[in-house]
Enzyme design. Sequence first.
Site, PDB file in Angstrom:
ATOM      1  N   GLY A  65       0.679  -1.162  -0.012  1.00 50.09           N
ATOM      2  CA  GLY A  65      -0.001  -0.261   0.045  1.00 50.09           C
ATOM      3  C   GLY A  65       0.672   1.170   0.011  1.00 50.09           C
ATOM      4  N   SER A  66       0.430   2.030   0.986  1.00 52.16           N
ATOM      5  CA  SER A  66       1.034   3.505   1.058  1.00 52.16           C
ATOM      6  C   SER A  66       2.378   3.853   1.012  1.00 52.16           C
ATOM      7  CB  SER A  66       0.194   4.266   1.988  1.00 52.16           C
ATOM      8  OG  SER A  66       0.859   5.492   2.066  1.00 52.16           O
ATOM      9  N   SER A  67       2.962   4.677   0.281  1.00 49.92           N
ATOM     10  CA  SER A  67       4.276   5.040   0.259  1.00 49.92           C
ATOM     11  C   SER A  67       4.366   6.172   1.637  1.00 49.92           C
ATOM     12  CB  SER A  67       4.630   5.812  -0.922  1.00 49.92           C
ATOM     13  OG  SER A  67       3.828   6.690  -1.378  1.00 49.92           O
TER      14      SER A  67
END
Lengths: 146, 424
Positions: A65-67
């Site tokens: 998912g998110s960076s």
Amino acid sequence: MTTERVLIGRAIVAGSAKGTALVSREPLSLWGGISPHTGEIIDRRHERSGEVVTDRVFVFPRGKGSSTSSATLMESIKTGVAPAAIINLSVDPILALGCIVSDELYCKALPIVVLNEQDFYSIKEGDHLTIELDGKVLVSSKPLAK
Amino acid sequence: MAVKLSTRDEQLLNGQHGKAAQMAMRILVRMAEVQDAVEMMDVSQAHIDGCGLLSDTGLEFAETLASKGGKVSIPTTLNMGPLDLQNWKRFGVNEDFADKAIRQANAYIGMGCIPTWTCAPYQSYLIPRFGQQIAWGESNAICYANSVLGARTNRYGDFIDICAAITGRVPKCGLHLVENRRGQILLKLIDIDPVIMHSNAFYAILGHLVGSIAGDKIPVIEGLPNNVSSDQLKAFCAAAASSGQLALFHAVGVTPEANSLENAFQDGKPQRIIDIHLSDLQKSEADLSTARNGDKLDLVVLGCPHFSFDEFRTLARLIKVQTEKDKTLHPDVKFIVISCQTSYALLQRSDFLDVLADFGIEITLDTCVFHTPMVSSETKVIMTNSGKCAYYAPGQLGVQVAFGDMAQCVESAVAGCVRRKGTL
């Protein structure tokens, strides 16, 4: 204390730590996955949703998912709700990054170790783990000496 | 194994290019060791994700680099930030939060970043070209840049992005190298009606499914139509990079490194072949919603990732369908659309801005409902057409979420309750 097993891991971020294992077989995005204020797993689709990672050795295959997960990890380290250590199955640069930047800014990080598949899956929920600087993981089913 | 450094890398590391560049290079070299990179390489463009979340540590990091004289050395765009810089007061953001958010924005702008403030940079300004080596943050943008544009980036997390922008260097590894971009698993769309594949919702649903199937592998998708739009691929990338860690996919006949199946696998064979049937997609769609049909609706969120001009036009058309029947936005429902200045500038030149405003659409720019405190704690149920928003909302906003296509979002906003039916 008796050490029952010694697992030889790769220290992605070197450090030593102790804690009981919080084990998941599912990847997790730390942003949207862990609250940097409470340490709770807040991804409501995740199998360990509602558990608190603080001071545990969080054993999960890898991030996803998110960076922004690196920022979430660094914030958690600063607020004191981060896990004691992380054990993954593969190298996740975004998690390593959160620790490395935290180390640069605050001289404070948590160890991340990557284990091979057999060793990774041998760790059971609640196992008492000691992480050593060189990436060794000592596993005991009995409580660890302080 | 020690990373091989160029003369300039050494200079950066020992402070000859300033203290900020030194700190940035130290972080980059440590990351190169983590990733087993043999050496460093140049990148010619960066997109910063670290400007998005407002945290004390993130702010301190940005201000530390800025105060050490940090300046970007390559063209660098900014992801959405924690504040609608023009309209934050209208959305009830408190001043303390806004002060810090403005400080963070100023730190990045002061370092020379371009104030694009968007999570869909590939629809905006400075779009990378095929084969260009770049350092991009923001999971959906990473996936889009690699897959759809054929630019080359790894999954850059918050903070290494600005380090790459300052030094122009990254560890040479991963998706920067052609040999690591070959497809690994084959996903075949089986008997999916082409009409379904025209709908935007299909792409969010497929993305949600592919993200969870692919794990850490590079999937090759067979069976997508070649007239798929940028907005559809945006929806796919955002969903797949949330349910999974997708940084690169190939779609045969659609994406630039997949002119053929052989091309996508670089003449190798798939490790696994997985068929995707309509029933798999229907399950994936159901998994996106936690709210039930008929639940009282508090908020509709569209624009995750940021709304394009074309999406605004579609929304205006759907609203007209309602207003022509004398239907209005339900008084208990807020309807927020998130976008960027680039799309909004076009919208202002359109003939349908009034349609949106008269209906009661609130447009917020530069930011995101997850990063700015604009969703009130009384909000219990939200509806969205975004796989990414649907994935993160329950945990990040503490709400129940309903996924539907844009038409269903508008119908539900009129009804005041979730009116969701399977879109496939």
